[in-house]
Each structure stands twice: as C-alpha cells, then as structure tokens.
Design an enzyme around this catalytic site. Structure first.
Site, short mmCIF file in Angstrom:
data_model
loop_
_atom_site.label_atom_id
_atom_site.label_comp_id
_atom_site.label_asym_id
_atom_site.label_seq_id
_atom_site.Cartn_x
_atom_site.Cartn_y
_atom_site.Cartn_z
N ASP A 1 3.70 -8.34 38.76
CA ASP A 1 4.60 -8.52 39.91
C ASP A 1 4.61 -7.23 40.71
O ASP A 1 5.65 -6.64 40.98
CB ASP A 1 6.01 -8.88 39.43
CG ASP A 1 6.92 -9.34 40.58
OD1 ASP A 1 6.40 -9.61 41.67
OD2 ASP A 1 8.14 -9.41 40.37
N TYR B 1 16.93 7.18 33.05
CA TYR B 1 16.82 7.42 34.48
C TYR B 1 15.67 8.38 34.74
O TYR B 1 15.57 9.45 34.11
CB TYR B 1 18.12 8.02 35.02
CG TYR B 1 18.02 8.45 36.46
CD1 TYR B 1 17.95 7.50 37.48
CD2 TYR B 1 17.99 9.81 36.81
CE1 TYR B 1 17.84 7.89 38.80
CE2 TYR B 1 17.89 10.20 38.14
CZ TYR B 1 17.82 9.23 39.14
OH TYR B 1 17.71 9.62 40.44
N LEU B 2 14.78 8.00 35.66
CA LEU B 2 13.65 8.85 36.03
C LEU B 2 13.94 9.45 37.40
O LEU B 2 13.95 8.72 38.40
CB LEU B 2 12.35 8.03 36.07
CG LEU B 2 11.92 7.37 34.76
CD1 LEU B 2 10.66 6.53 34.97
CD2 LEU B 2 11.70 8.41 33.68
#
Length: 262
Positions: free
Chosen positions: A172, A80-81
């Site tokens: 993307d 998790y950032l």
C-alpha cells in the site's frame, strides 16, 4: 479505545501530552513522548495484528519501520521516529534492495487493504494469484457500482502479467506511508505480501508524490523493464477498485482510464 488507556495497558507512561498525528482514513494516531498510539473505533478483528506482522516482515528484510511495542485488538503502540530531511535517493536504495529480494513463492497471509479483508493465498501462477487474492474480492464488493465496467476488469487478467520473480512488497505504498526520519526513510502501515514489484510501483505512480529524483535513483539501481511498465495500469485497477469501495463512484473515471491503458 482511549489512546491513554491503551498506553496504560501497555505498561507505559506518556511522558508528555498526547498530540494528534495524521492517521489516514482509518485510525486515530497520537504521539505521546517517545510513543505513537494508534486506535480505531470498530476496527475489524485482526486489523492491528496484520499491521504488526507486516511491519515485522519488512523489518526482517532490512526495511526501517517503527518497532511495535504493544499490540491489542483495539490498537498498537509504536516507537516514535523523529522526522528528518527528505532523502529520496536513500528511499530508492531501500526499496530497490527490498524489491530485488527473491522469495521462493508468491504468498500472502489473510490481511487487509485499509479495513477491507483480503484472503490468504500461497503459490501458483502470478496472474491467477493477483486476481484471486487482490482484485476479485474488491470486484465482487463493488460490482453493482461499476456501471458496467466489471466484465472489462475481469478481461484484463485473462492475459498473463509479466513476471520477474516473487518479491516482498509493502502492498500500500502511497506517499503517506513513507516517513523521512533522522536516521533515514522508513515505511508505515504495510499491507505486506509477496508478489511482483510492479504492484508497489503502480501504487507509487497512481497518486504521485514521488519526485523524479526518487525514480532516477531507483531505475539506476533496479531498471524497470518495458513489460513491467506496461503492466502497471492493471495493478492500479486493484487500488482504484478499493477507492470505489471506500470513497465512491468518483473513482470510476480513473478506473476507466486504467482499464483503457492496460
């Protein structure tokens, strides 16, 4: 798969409740303490492996991405950032540095755009590479829904696309795949391959979300020649075909607009 079960398979403990995060149109994404768990029902084989390889490829080229902590056919566990302030100039620096890199050839491993499988390809001229690897699979899959636009799409790639040289791409790069963290900008959910940077620029322009502060900083670091600007609608055609495939004929109007601008 249950995200808690995937975390247990990884040998990790949640260290708190599972909180849903935005996961786009494909995956269900949850935060569990220091971990992000991504799962998808009925994911095509190799989907999460391709994402993990794409994250590793970007990291190897100096892009901040979340570390992959566990990979399974059913999903991923990522670090998790913690979110931080928007830093558009820093994002411009990171992307200009990525796009300035030169690889020895155009190449792509078999991968996905969304859940749509794209073939591997290596070498050759850029226009043929881009059409056969990126455009033609979507064109074939949507031909019967294009209301006669198929031949017009084919004709776009009989003219050569401008080239600057093979560069690593996110593949993307819409606004939802950018995360501003406490340590600076990071990129998520790549469809990595080596091509022309116009592909990334075209996707960034297609649906907006990148303010003038970003473009001003990016152009100062890596100016965009007029011939690259003129090619952007032909790259956008690929992404619009993908949207016709996933979301329907409501994207035929934007597709025709891109064809007309090419």
């Amino acid at each position: 798969m249950d995200p808690q079960a995937l975390l247990r398979r990884a040998g990790l403990e949640a260290q708190g409740p599972f909180h849903p995060l935005h996961g786009g149109d494909i995956s269900r994404v949850f935060r569990a303490g220091p971990y992000v768990v991504k799962v998808a029902e009925g994911a095509p084989p190799g989907l999460f492996l391709a994402e993990a390889k794409g994250l590793a490829a970007l990291a190897a080229r100096g892009v901040r991405v979340p570390r992959v902590l566990f990979l399974a056919e059913e999903g991923l566990v990522l670090e998790y950032l913690p979110q931080g302030p928007e830093a558009w100039e820093a994002l411009a620096e990171m992307l200009a540095r990525l796009h300035r890199r030169r690889e020895d050839r155009y190449w792509a491993e078999p991968g996905f755009l969304g859940t749509f499988p794209l073939p591997g390809r290596e070498g050759g001229g850029w226009t043929e590479f881009f059409f056969l690897r990126c455009v033609e699979p979507f064109l074939k899959a949507t031909w019967g829904r294009l209301e006669g636009l198929g031949p017009k799409v084919e004709a776009l790639y009989r003219r050569p696309l401008s080239t600057e040289g093979p560069a690593p791409l996110h593949g993307d790069l819409w606004r939802g795949n950018v995360l501003f963290t406490q340590e600076g900008p990071a990129l998520l959910d790549p469809a990595f391959f080596v091509g022309e940077r116009g592909v990334d620029l075209a996707m960034m322009r297609l649906f907006g979300g990148f303010p003038e502060a970003f473009w001003r900083a990016y152009r100062a670091l890596y100016p965009i020649p007029e011939e690259v600007e003129r090619a952007l609608p032909r790259y956008q055609v690929c992404y619009l075909l993908a949207h016709v495939y996933f979301f329907g004929e409501g994207y035929l109007g934007p597709l025709w607009k891109a064809i007309s601008a090419s």
